[in-house]
Design an enzyme around this catalytic site. Structure first.
Site, PDB file in Angstrom:
ATOM      1  CE  LYS A  31      -3.588   2.464   2.552  1.00 39.48           C
ATOM      2  NZ  LYS A  31      -4.608   2.417   3.627  1.00 39.48           N
ATOM      3  CG  HIS A  75      -8.626 -28.040 -34.321  1.00 38.42           C
ATOM      4  ND1 HIS A  75      -7.823 -26.926 -34.162  1.00 38.42           N
ATOM      5  CD2 HIS A  75      -8.562 -28.345 -35.640  1.00 38.42           C
ATOM      6  CE1 HIS A  75      -7.314 -26.572 -35.334  1.00 38.42           C
ATOM      7  NE2 HIS A  75      -7.745 -27.418 -36.248  1.00 38.42           N
TER       8      HIS A  75
END
Length: 529
Positions: free
Chosen positions: A140, A281
């Protein structure tokens, strides 16, 4: 918010001591005061480095088995104080709080503890409290504080200090802060996910998933999409934990297809004989068992030689030279196996674009887990499809029961159908797929497409008839009408495995009897979307 921030005092408190001494020595050489806790302080002292224990600045010893040591204003004030805020500076002076410009913390090994199968109380004790609190505080206050949570950032930190004369730039601290919050988020996600499992709660009010960047990909499914690959920290054998021996980096589609291939071939235990799956695929274009791995590959290849070009090959046993020689006859994107012989690797070395991955083991198809998929505004979460049907759980519903040969092929087909996109139809003969119909909106179309592909390969192989003649067929879900079943019968299938449960089961069963088919019901479906 200043750009350059000096680094004069650092707090180092780590579970993973990798690189700690080298980092601390480099900091000390720059005149940085070192603070530390417990085992980290002991490690630094043993290395002859000057270090002050956090207990010296808090005035409190570590207590409650180390649960309480850094949760103190002397620590958090030093991390959170804004150096350009007069009130903050005055408070620091009044209470004797020194600034902490660098925090180096890696957390208690909670994920590793869970992965080892530790009991409930041990997992609880490995939930870090002080570490995440300090990380969040320091991140922070990134305007002034650098927060390092990964060993990989030790060298970049030292390089930053070298470049900027013992200071760090705001951009560098911002990147560290982002990584810090991602680390605590991942940690909390791991704890909450474990807790849900420990409480046997399948639908907790909030779900969190996290991952660690493994690879930035060239692009996603298409070149205009950016993509990355993240791992979730589990040790399940597969593409995420595999070792790549050669070939260019894996693409997004390679990773997706390789995962599909390895998960499918893992359905077949190595002890039961060699098996091979070829994927294109994300759908199988050929799956087979054989007396040897080479034979299994050849049978899988013969299911659909056209689609196998540029596909993914997955094997359930160590890759040998004979099989490697066969695979090199056509272009293959990826080969994945539990291991590979030196001879096989040497053969592949001539194929620069072929990727070879080894996993060290096979995945457990029955292991529990979760899968999730994003949808607009949220995501869907479900148990992994680890469903399994034993031979004695099958229900024969036709006048004719399957023969032993048919039964073996039916069980094989059922395992394959689980990994085919719905609607799925799979023809199998003699331990090999001979036709696969995937992803169609109509089950009739899937049955028809699979039959057409089988007939086409029969012609290409010079067979006197379609290999679907005398095959068995698996359907991932019930036949809503008899028409799909009749397509399979017309193709030459002699036995059927399907879940059952349709309103028209009686009609479908009667049609099977009329065609002389044997049919068994699993009572379990395997939709795969």
């Amino acid at each position: 918010m200043p750009n350059l921030a000096p680094l004069t005092r650092a707090l180092l408190s780590v579970s993973d001591k990798t690189g700690l001494v080298d980092l601390a020595r480099a900091l000390a050489d720059r005149g940085v005061e070192l603070l530390s806790t417990g085992g980290s302080a002991r490690t630094l002292r043993e290395a002859g480095l000057p270090v002050k224990d956090v207990a010296e600045i808090t005035g409190f010893p570590e207590m409650m088995d180390g649960r309480v040591k850094t949760l103190h204003p002397m620590v958090h004030g030093g991390l959170l104080a804004l150096r350009d805020n007069d009130a903050h500076v005055a408070a620091m002076e009044e209470h004797g709080i020194g600034p902490i410009d660098l925090l180096v913390v890696n957390l208690y090994p909670f994920e590793e503890t869970v992965a080892k199968g530790a009991d409930y109380d041990t997992c609880i004790e490995n939930i870090d409290i002080g570490g995440p609190a300090m990380i969040r505080a320091a991140a922070k206050n990134h305007a002034f504080v650098s927060t390092v949570t990964d060993v990989e950032d030790y060298q970049p930190l030292l390089a930053e200090l070298e470049t900027h004369g013992g200071q760090t730039t705001l951009a560098f601290r911002q990147h560290l802060a982002q990584r810090a919050y991602a680390r605590t988020a991942a940690y909390d996600a791991a704890v909450s996910t474990w807790f849900a499992g420990a409480l046997d709660d399948p639908a907790p009010r909030r779900r969190a998933f996290a991952g660690t960047l493994a690879q930035t990909l060239r692009y996603g499914e298409n070149p205009h999409q950016s993509a990355s690959f993240y791992t979730d920290g589990t040790d399940r054998p597969g593409v995420a934990t595999a070792k790549q021996h050669q070939g260019k980096e894996l693409s997004y589609n390679n990773i997706n297809d390789t995962d599909a291939a390895f998960e499918l071939v893992s359905e077949f235990l190595p002890a039961d004989g060699p098996a091979c799956a070829i994927i294109k695929h994300a759908n199988p274009c050929g799956v087979a068992r054989g007396a040897t791995l080479k034979e299994a590959y050849a049978k899988a290849f013969d299911c659909d030689r056209t689609s196998a070009f540029g596909g993914i090959v997955a094997l359930n046993q160590p890759l040998d030279a004979q099989t490697a020689e066969e695979i090199t006859q056509i272009f293959t994107e990826v080969v994945i196996a539990p291991s590979a012989s030196d001879e096989a690797r040497a053969l592949f070395a001539a194929k620069r674009n072929l990727r070879l991955l080894t996993t060290g083991a096979m995945a457990d198809p029955r292991a529990p887990g979760l899968t999730f998929r994003q949808v607009s505004g949220g995501f869907l979460v479900q148990d992994k499809d680890n469903g399994h049907v034993a031979p004695d759980e099958l229900r024969v519903v036709t006048k004719r029961a399957p023969t032993d040969r048919e039964l073996a092929d039916l069980l094989f087909a059922w395992k394959v159908a689980k990994h085919v996109k719905s609607n799925a139809i799979v023809y199998v003969k003699d331990g090999a797929t001979v036709g696969v119909g995937a992803g169609q909106m109509s089950r009739v179309d899937s049955a028809n497409i699979a039959a057409i592909k089988a007939a086409r390969m029969g012609e290409a192989l010079g067979l006197p008839e379609s290999p679907a003649k005398g095959s068995v067929v698996a359907s991932d879900a019930f036949f809503p009408f008899a028409d799909g079943l009749m397509e399979a019968a017309a193709a030459g299938a002699t036995a059927v495995i399907q879940p059952g449960g349709s309103m028209r089961d009686d009609e479908v069963i009667a049609a099977a009897d009329a065609a002389g088919l044997a049919m068994v019901l699993t009572g379990m479906r395997h939709f795969r979307h």
